[in-house]
Design an enzyme around this catalytic site. Sequence first.
Site, PDB file in Angstrom:
ATOM      1  N   LYS A   1       0.792  -1.240   0.000  1.00  0.00           N
ATOM      2  CA  LYS A   1       0.000   0.000   0.000  1.00  0.00           C
ATOM      3  C   LYS A   1       0.825   1.291   0.000  1.00  0.00           C
ATOM      4  CE  LYS A   1      -4.394  -1.384   0.583  1.00  0.00           C
ATOM      5  NZ  LYS A   1      -5.527  -0.952  -0.238  1.00  0.00           N
TER       6      LYS A   1
ATOM      7  N   SER B   1       0.335  -9.827  -1.059  1.00  0.00           N
ATOM      8  CA  SER B   1       0.119  -8.387  -0.918  1.00  0.00           C
ATOM      9  C   SER B   1       0.542  -7.797   0.420  1.00  0.00           C
ATOM     10  CB  SER B   1      -1.351  -8.059  -1.180  1.00  0.00           C
ATOM     11  OG  SER B   1      -2.170  -8.916  -0.411  1.00  0.00           O
TER      12      SER B   1
END
Length: 406
Positions: A54, A303
Amino acid sequence: MHEMLTLEAFEDASEKVREVTRETKLVESPSFSAISGNRVWLKPENMQRTGAYKVRGAYYKISTLSEEELSHGLITASAGNHAQGVAYAASRAGVRAVVVMPTTTPLIKVERTKGYGAEVVLAGDVYDEACDYALKLAEREGLTFIHPFNDPVVATGQGTIAMEIVQELPLVDTILVPVGGGGLSCGVSTFAKLYNPKIRVVGVEPAGAPSLTAALEAGHPVRIPSANTIADGTAVLEVGDAVFPYLRDNLDDVITVPDEELIVAFLDMVENHKMIVENSGLLTVAALKHLPAENKRVVAILSGGNMDVITMSSVVQHGLIQRGRIFTVSVLLPDRPGMLVRVANAIAEQNGNVIKLEHNQFVSTNRNAAVELRVTIEAYGEEHKGQIVQALKQAGFAPELVQTSL
């Protein structure tokens, strides 16, 4: 400023995010290759700064804002990884950041976000409620809102992952990418198709929150009634309307994965790669089994790796139970001396390891008829478990498998 999601924009983003990212080189996985029948590499964004990808989108977005927008301060809503990404990126850019997190956010994520210099406000029970509150606050205080996924600029930053994948593995056939709100999958699939339309990009979402599947069926984003999954980072009720057209055009397929497959994937990842990957990041690993075995070059994007230790221990326990490596049998015995030893011997002869014993004399009023013994046993897997149960039967007991409570 480039128009978003062009090759030029991706290149610009790639140079920009290098200022804050760690290199996450591909890790080849012999074990997952063997299981799946393809050649598997992992893209370990769980090793990224702040523990997830992110930070890329957040930092790139901040780099595109005007002095005036920055001077007002930034605000975002997130249950975790995006919060930390924005907080870190904002502190690097020397800008005030406010992060609205749901009241249910684990304490460690709240503390980490504060640790990166952000002001944390707790509001709402789920991400969507926190987001509504953040938008109100942004309007009231004139803050610049940074959306976790529904923003093509943020998605361009996330897409730099795909750029790194093709630089390292130019002949990649398939990229597996987790889908929550759609920011990561938008950036990754769009870059991959611009770079080489032959690369297959497959989105993977949790079966308990299939918001992209629902959107593709409807032809536009729809809000699913509930998101019920252990993959909290991808538990999003509705994919972003700004990124949806890219997902519709660039994803070749979408796979949904049930929670129990994530539990086993966590175990495999820890045992084979010594890596902690959060449930949302394991979607792509669980999806490997759903691909045809064609010896293709497949990259699974991990992720993130932000999982609190309590969740971790519960996932490990459930995984061991699911794999038949821990199980519990209930045996009814006459209440006579020496019976316990006979049970223990039958288990020991099969190399089973007893990890817990519960001896209950009060199952029946007639103690001569029955004392219940619950034995929790460690085994090598389903086959070994079967051998132990069989040995107990041959020793004259009638073992019943019951639910394990550790």
